[in-house]
Design a protein around this motif. Structure first.
Motif, PDB file in Angstrom:
ATOM      1  N   GLN A  39      39.632 100.802  -9.606  1.00 36.51           N
ATOM      2  CA  GLN A  39      38.425 101.198 -10.332  1.00 36.51           C
ATOM      3  C   GLN A  39      38.808 101.903 -11.633  1.00 36.51           C
ATOM      4  N   GLY A  40      38.157 101.483 -12.730  1.00 38.94           N
ATOM      5  CA  GLY A  40      38.447 102.065 -14.031  1.00 38.94           C
ATOM      6  C   GLY A  40      39.450 101.269 -14.843  1.00 38.94           C
ATOM      7  N   THR A  41      40.019 100.205 -14.247  1.00 36.32           N
ATOM      8  CA  THR A  41      40.934  99.343 -14.985  1.00 36.32           C
ATOM      9  C   THR A  41      40.225  98.040 -15.335  1.00 36.32           C
ATOM     10  N   GLN A  42      40.856  97.227 -16.169  1.00 39.29           N
ATOM     11  CA  GLN A  42      40.196  96.033 -16.687  1.00 39.29           C
ATOM     12  C   GLN A  42      40.640  94.744 -16.007  1.00 39.29           C
ATOM     13  N   PRO A  50      30.503  93.230  -7.917  1.00 43.82           N
ATOM     14  CA  PRO A  50      31.651  93.893  -7.291  1.00 43.82           C
ATOM     15  C   PRO A  50      31.220  94.961  -6.302  1.00 43.82           C
ATOM     16  N   ILE A  51      31.991  95.102  -5.252  1.00 48.85           N
ATOM     17  CA  ILE A  51      31.829  96.210  -4.321  1.00 48.85           C
ATOM     18  C   ILE A  51      33.024  97.145  -4.504  1.00 48.85           C
ATOM     19  N   THR A  52      32.915  98.339  -4.009  1.00 49.36           N
ATOM     20  CA  THR A  52      34.031  99.283  -4.079  1.00 49.36           C
ATOM     21  C   THR A  52      34.514  99.602  -2.670  1.00 49.36           C
ATOM     22  N   PHE A  53      35.784  99.890  -2.557  1.00 47.74           N
ATOM     23  CA  PHE A  53      36.357 100.365  -1.299  1.00 47.74           C
ATOM     24  C   PHE A  53      37.484 101.335  -1.622  1.00 47.74           C
ATOM     25  N   THR A  54      37.762 102.220  -0.705  1.00 49.57           N
ATOM     26  CA  THR A  54      38.801 103.231  -0.900  1.00 49.57           C
ATOM     27  C   THR A  54      39.836 103.113   0.206  1.00 49.57           C
ATOM     28  N   THR A  55      41.088 103.018  -0.177  1.00 44.27           N
ATOM     29  CA  THR A  55      42.162 102.914   0.806  1.00 44.27           C
ATOM     30  C   THR A  55      42.300 104.218   1.583  1.00 44.27           C
ATOM     31  N   GLU A  56      42.812 104.082   2.797  1.00 46.38           N
ATOM     32  CA  GLU A  56      42.972 105.246   3.663  1.00 46.38           C
ATOM     33  C   GLU A  56      44.125 106.138   3.202  1.00 46.38           C
ATOM     34  N   GLU A  57      44.136 107.322   3.725  1.00 43.47           N
ATOM     35  CA  GLU A  57      45.266 108.219   3.503  1.00 43.47           C
ATOM     36  C   GLU A  57      46.419 107.791   4.402  1.00 43.47           C
TER      37      GLU A  57
END
Length: 615
Positions: A298-301, A343-350
């Motif tokens: 997120q935030g990159t092109q 687009p959807i967003t997802f966050t990788t786990e710790e």
């Protein structure tokens, strides 16, 4: 003497005549040029006038003779400004152009200018000449109407060359929060394809592509995007042409109804994500044979591709290695981007580290447990939740049963203790697991994630809570062991399970296993009652791994072990982690050797690679 003087005078006169003749010959074949490079505001495109900072652009100049040979060249014409350029008499072409342009560059704020002029250099004369540069590539402006701003959450426009590689593709940055939306870019003169995608308030996307043909330098294309209730993507775009000014105004009608539907989801682990798309449909004429997933931080092109495989009516895919605890975007597209999902967003786990996996931290408990070793700190550390003691330590062992209560009256024993001499990493500690015989009962050296609760005399055994809170999904357990087994001399064969792999008088074996559970709480173990976890059939065990029996044997010094976690479900997340080390495999049944000793050190959880799946 007078005769010699006359000869010298004649020779000097001849030399002077020769020099004068040479100069006259030079003047007969050489002329001069003083050059000015300027910009014309009278271009064929109204909006293609030169910018106010035109004089700051670096313009290269090349002078080419009648045979096409470059005779003079500079990367910056300012170097020639006010200078007299000497040229042989003849016909030349002066070429002036934006420095550094490679013919394929597209840019938001970098128009390409070009100008040329044929000149005739006359011997002995100076020519003052001006080369006028005008816009040589294509200007494209994007305008978005207010009704699109009111009906859509996001809107994107990208332009690609029809022939791959003919120019650089470019995306317009459309910010629907702006009061007025107009964006401009410049492209080389080649046939172009306009792609647009709009996501409505229901997060449904409609997208389409249109071709621009007959593109020439100094053209201006205005792309107007307006709202429509419904649009047939096969209908032609409305085009208005101003023939005198070469301005083309394209009106694109954008529908609030989606042209394609797909529900995307991502199952994000620590260093990768499984991708899924359901209900993938598209309007007639849209090719979905080349569908693929794309993802980016997120935030990159730039998007990265991931294959999309059709499996039981759903498309599935997987990313390459990702960064932990990082948010990404994911979408689905086809080859020409006429099909683009929102687009959807997802966050990788710790990638949660194994707490005190190096077994460097040890402390005695307090009060009744002052003689009991725990693999933890004596006091709480900043940012850490565990401390040595009853029900407060991450790692526990059978030490409580052999160092407190009745056992303590006979002399407190700690089958599990810190080791500072036999260690894998110099300067640190290891865990020493030494099976012993205490009073009337065999006690295996062990350590596990959980908490010892109480010693039970009838039937003889202990009540233990296995597991500690944990929500990450590692792929393996890795570390180092050193093991010296003895001959099984304690316990009774009738106490062993039916599938036991060793008995009295056999060589002892160690045991190491790991499990992830989504039970939401610890497991209660009562070994006296033979109440254990059925790892094969318990519905809450989502992953399990153990050291193979063939490796549970004597080692020659330190041995590296890697235990993959076998997952039964990749879409479930754990709530607890269970890890058990034992110097005697059947210590839970009070069977083993009181000579068996195992050292464990430098254990860690691995998050790289794909997980092993249950077959």
């Amino acid at each position: 003497m007078k005769y010699i003087y006359n000869i010298l005078s004649i020779l000097c006169a001849l030399c002077l005549f020769a020099c004068t003749a040479e100069d006259n010959t030079l003047n007969d074949s050489v002329g001069y040029l003083r050059l000015t490079v300027g910009g014309s505001n009278a271009t064929t495109t109204k909006a293609a006038t030169l910018p106010e900072n035109y004089t700051g652009l670096q313009i290269a100049v090349e002078i080419v003779d009648a045979e096409g040979v470059s005779v003079q060249k500079t990367d910056d014409w300012e170097e020639w400004k006010g200078e007299q350029i000497k040229l042989k008499a003849g016909t030349y072409t002066i070429k002036a152009y934006s420095y550094g342009f490679d013919g394929k560059q597209s840019a938001m704020a970098a128009p390409y200018y070009y100008g040329s002029k044929q000149i005739n250099i006359v011997a002995g004369k100076e020519l003052n000449e001006t080369v006028v540069c005008s816009l040589a590539n294509v200007k494209m402006s994007v305008k978005v109407s207010d009704d699109i701003k009111a009906n859509f959450n996001s809107f994107s426009v990208s332009v690609n060359p029809k022939t791959p590689g003919a120019c650089d593709p470019l995306s317009f940055n459309i910010d629907l929060t702006k009061e007025a939306i107009t964006d401009t870019a410049y492209f080389p003169a080649t046939e172009l394809v306009v792609n647009y995608s709009a996501t409505n308030k229901k997060n449904q996307t409609n997208s389409a592509k249109r071709e621009l043909t007959g593109v020439e330098g100094n053209d201006h294309y205005i792309l107007n995007f307006t709202l429509a209730e419904s649009v047939d993507v096969n209908d032609p775009v409305s085009v208005v042409v101003d023939p005198t000014m070469h301005t083309y105004t394209y009106t694109f009608q954008v529908s609030t109804k989606p042209t394609n539907k797909a529900t995307l989801s991502a199952n994000a682990w620590a260093k990768f994500a499984y991708l899924n798309a359901e209900d993938v449909t598209a309007t007639a004429g849209t090719d979905i044979s080349s569908l693929k997933f794309q993802y980016r931080k997120q935030g990159t092109q730039d998007w990265k591709d991931a294959t999309a495989t059709l499996e039981v009516e759903n498309y599935i895919g997987k990313t390459e290695e990702l960064e932990v605890s990082t948010t990404y975007e994911c979408r689905m597209v086809n080859a020409d981007e006429s099909f683009v999902t929102s687009p959807i967003t997802f966050t990788t786990e710790e990638a949660t580290e194994l707490y005190n996996g190096g077994f460097d931290n040890w402390a005695y408990g307090t009060g009744d447990y002052k003689n009991t070793w725990f693999a933890d700190f004596a006091e709480k550390q900043e940012g850490l939740n565990y401390v040595a003691g009853f029900n407060t330590s991450f790692w526990d062992s059978g030490n409580i049963g052999t160092s407190t209560g009745t056992a303590a009256m006979l002399g407190a024993k700690n089958p599990t203790a810190p080791e500072e001499t036999i260690v894998h990493t110099p300067g640190g500690k290891a865990a020493k697991l030494q099976s012993i015989y205490v009073a009337i009962q065999f006690a295996a050296g062990n350590i596990y994630t959980g908490n010892y609760q109480e010693t039970i005399l009838n039937p003889m055994g202990a009540r233990i809570n296995w597991g500690q809170p944990f929500t990450s999904r590692p792929t393996a357990l890795h570390g180092w062991i050193q093991y010296s087994p003895g001959t099984v001399n304690r316990g009774k064969n009738e106490n062993l399970p039916d599938d036991a792999t060793l008995h009295l008088n056999d060589t002892d074996q160690n045991a190491i296993y790991i499990a992830l559970s989504d039970k939401g709480s610890q497991y209660e173990i009562k070994n006296g009652e033979k109440k254990f976890i059925d790892f094969d059939n318990d519905p809450n065990i989502i992953a399990y791994g153990e050291l193979p029996q063939g490796e549970c044997i004597k080692t020659d010094g330190w041995k590296e072990v890697n235990i993959p976690l076998v997952y039964r479900a990749i879409d479930r997340k754990p709530t607890h982690i269970i890890i058990v080390f034992s110097a005697s495999k059947y210590g839970d049944y009070f069977v083993g050797s009181d000579k068996s000793v195992m050292y464990v050190d430098d254990f860690e959880l691995i998050y790289d690679g794909e997980p092993t799946l249950w077959e």
